[in-house]
Structure formats: C-alpha cells, structure tokens
Design a protein around this motif. Structure first.
Motif, PDB file in Angstrom:
ATOM      1  N   SER A  16       0.846  -0.876   0.033  1.00 23.01           N
ATOM      2  CA  SER A  16      -0.118   0.257   0.275  1.00 23.01           C
ATOM      3  C   SER A  16       1.120   1.746  -0.558  1.00 23.01           C
ATOM      4  O   SER A  16       2.344   0.876   0.525  1.00 23.01           O
ATOM      5  CB  SER A  16      -0.661  -0.291   0.835  1.00 23.01           C
ATOM      6  OG  SER A  16      -0.273   0.236   2.387  1.00 23.01           O
ATOM      7  N   PRO A  17       0.439   2.756  -0.180  1.00 22.21           N
ATOM      8  CA  PRO A  17       1.198   4.005  -0.617  1.00 22.21           C
ATOM      9  C   PRO A  17       1.724   3.978   0.687  1.00 22.21           C
ATOM     10  O   PRO A  17       3.076   4.059   0.986  1.00 22.21           O
ATOM     11  CB  PRO A  17      -0.055   4.899  -1.163  1.00 22.21           C
ATOM     12  CG  PRO A  17      -0.634   3.943  -1.712  1.00 22.21           C
ATOM     13  CD  PRO A  17      -1.154   2.560  -0.544  1.00 22.21           C
ATOM     14  N   TRP A  18       1.550   3.771   1.730  1.00 19.43           N
ATOM     15  CA  TRP A  18       1.802   3.792   3.705  1.00 19.43           C
ATOM     16  C   TRP A  18       2.910   3.012   3.398  1.00 19.43           C
ATOM     17  O   TRP A  18       4.216   3.914   4.108  1.00 19.43           O
ATOM     18  CB  TRP A  18       0.806   4.238   3.978  1.00 19.43           C
ATOM     19  CG  TRP A  18      -0.011   2.922   4.651  1.00 19.43           C
ATOM     20  CD1 TRP A  18      -1.419   2.596   4.197  1.00 19.43           C
ATOM     21  CD2 TRP A  18       0.737   2.225   6.176  1.00 19.43           C
ATOM     22  NE1 TRP A  18      -1.985   1.317   4.584  1.00 19.43           N
ATOM     23  CE2 TRP A  18      -0.113   1.276   5.929  1.00 19.43           C
ATOM     24  CE3 TRP A  18       1.616   1.845   6.755  1.00 19.43           C
ATOM     25  CZ2 TRP A  18      -0.331  -0.175   7.003  1.00 19.43           C
ATOM     26  CZ3 TRP A  18       1.722   1.304   7.672  1.00 19.43           C
ATOM     27  CH2 TRP A  18       0.916   0.144   7.634  1.00 19.43           C
ATOM     28  N   GLU A  19       2.509   2.271   2.864  1.00 21.19           N
ATOM     29  CA  GLU A  19       3.852   0.709   3.974  1.00 21.19           C
ATOM     30  C   GLU A  19       4.795   1.852   2.974  1.00 21.19           C
ATOM     31  O   GLU A  19       5.577   1.502   3.332  1.00 21.19           O
ATOM     32  CB  GLU A  19       2.972  -0.856   3.712  1.00 21.19           C
ATOM     33  CG  GLU A  19       2.158  -0.885   4.831  1.00 21.19           C
ATOM     34  CD  GLU A  19       1.997  -2.516   3.754  1.00 21.19           C
ATOM     35  OE1 GLU A  19       1.958  -2.719   4.864  1.00 21.19           O
ATOM     36  OE2 GLU A  19       1.236  -2.479   2.773  1.00 21.19           O
ATOM     37  N   ALA A  20       5.223   1.802   1.518  1.00 20.95           N
ATOM     38  CA  ALA A  20       5.518   1.600   0.432  1.00 20.95           C
ATOM     39  C   ALA A  20       6.513   3.367   1.161  1.00 20.95           C
ATOM     40  O   ALA A  20       7.920   2.730   1.312  1.00 20.95           O
ATOM     41  CB  ALA A  20       5.223   1.563  -0.883  1.00 20.95           C
ATOM     42  N   SER A  25      11.370   5.477   4.111  1.00 19.14           N
ATOM     43  CA  SER A  25      11.812   5.814   4.922  1.00 19.14           C
ATOM     44  C   SER A  25      12.530   4.820   5.608  1.00 19.14           C
ATOM     45  O   SER A  25      13.828   5.772   5.985  1.00 19.14           O
ATOM     46  CB  SER A  25      11.046   6.634   6.237  1.00 19.14           C
ATOM     47  OG  SER A  25      10.373   5.471   6.476  1.00 19.14           O
ATOM     48  N   LEU A  26      12.718   3.575   6.377  1.00 16.99           N
ATOM     49  CA  LEU A  26      13.473   2.842   6.582  1.00 16.99           C
ATOM     50  C   LEU A  26      14.800   2.346   5.560  1.00 16.99           C
ATOM     51  O   LEU A  26      16.246   2.881   5.994  1.00 16.99           O
ATOM     52  CB  LEU A  26      12.859   1.172   6.855  1.00 16.99           C
ATOM     53  CG  LEU A  26      11.818   1.363   7.500  1.00 16.99           C
ATOM     54  CD1 LEU A  26      11.516  -0.264   7.995  1.00 16.99           C
ATOM     55  CD2 LEU A  26      12.149   1.791   9.993  1.00 16.99           C
ATOM     56  N   LEU A  27      14.664   2.751   5.184  1.00 21.25           N
ATOM     57  CA  LEU A  27      15.430   2.587   3.602  1.00 21.25           C
ATOM     58  C   LEU A  27      16.807   3.789   3.481  1.00 21.25           C
ATOM     59  O   LEU A  27      18.179   3.779   3.600  1.00 21.25           O
ATOM     60  CB  LEU A  27      15.513   2.228   1.981  1.00 21.25           C
ATOM     61  CG  LEU A  27      14.800   0.971   2.190  1.00 21.25           C
ATOM     62  CD1 LEU A  27      14.355   0.517   0.619  1.00 21.25           C
ATOM     63  CD2 LEU A  27      15.901  -0.516   2.214  1.00 21.25           C
TER      64      LEU A  27
END
Length: 72
Positions: A16-20, A25-27
C-alpha cells in the motif's frame, strides 16, 4: 559535466502507499540509499525501487520490516 548513473533500478517491496513510504523511510536512513517510490495509475499497490547495487542491503531492511509486521 556530471557522469550519468547507469545503475539499474530493482523492486524490493510492493504494498500500500503508506507501507511503501514507511519502507522507503527505513531504507533512506540506512546508508543513505537512493530510493524511489513508483505510483502506478491505479495506486492500489506501490513499488519501492533501489539501485541494483543496493539490492541486498535493501532486502535485509525489507525482510526485517516484514518480519515485524507479521509478528515473527
């Protein structure tokens, strides 16, 4: 003249857009990776892309994220 980056982009996550955005941000915080989020016309699922040279490091982050999300 700046040398053109000819790195190939590879997909490391789709969701989903929020998961992506969360995965992005983690990457980005890990080793200053260059990360792209691709929004298809439908925007149901979004792909996160990284340079091919960063694939293994990115997948470590994605696997850790998915492990936490699945409660493992």
């Amino acid at each position: 003249m700046k040398e053109e980056d000819k790195s190939k982009l590879v997909e490391v996550f789709t969701g989903s857009p929020w998961e992506a955005e969360l995965v992005k941000s983690l990457l980005v915080t890990k080793d200053g990776m260059v990360v792209n989020v691709v929004l298809p016309a439908t925007a149901v699922d979004v792909s996160v892309l990284v340079n091919e040279k960063d694939y293994e490091a990115a997948m470590e982050v994605v696997r850790e994220y998915e492990k936490r999300e699945n409660g493992d």
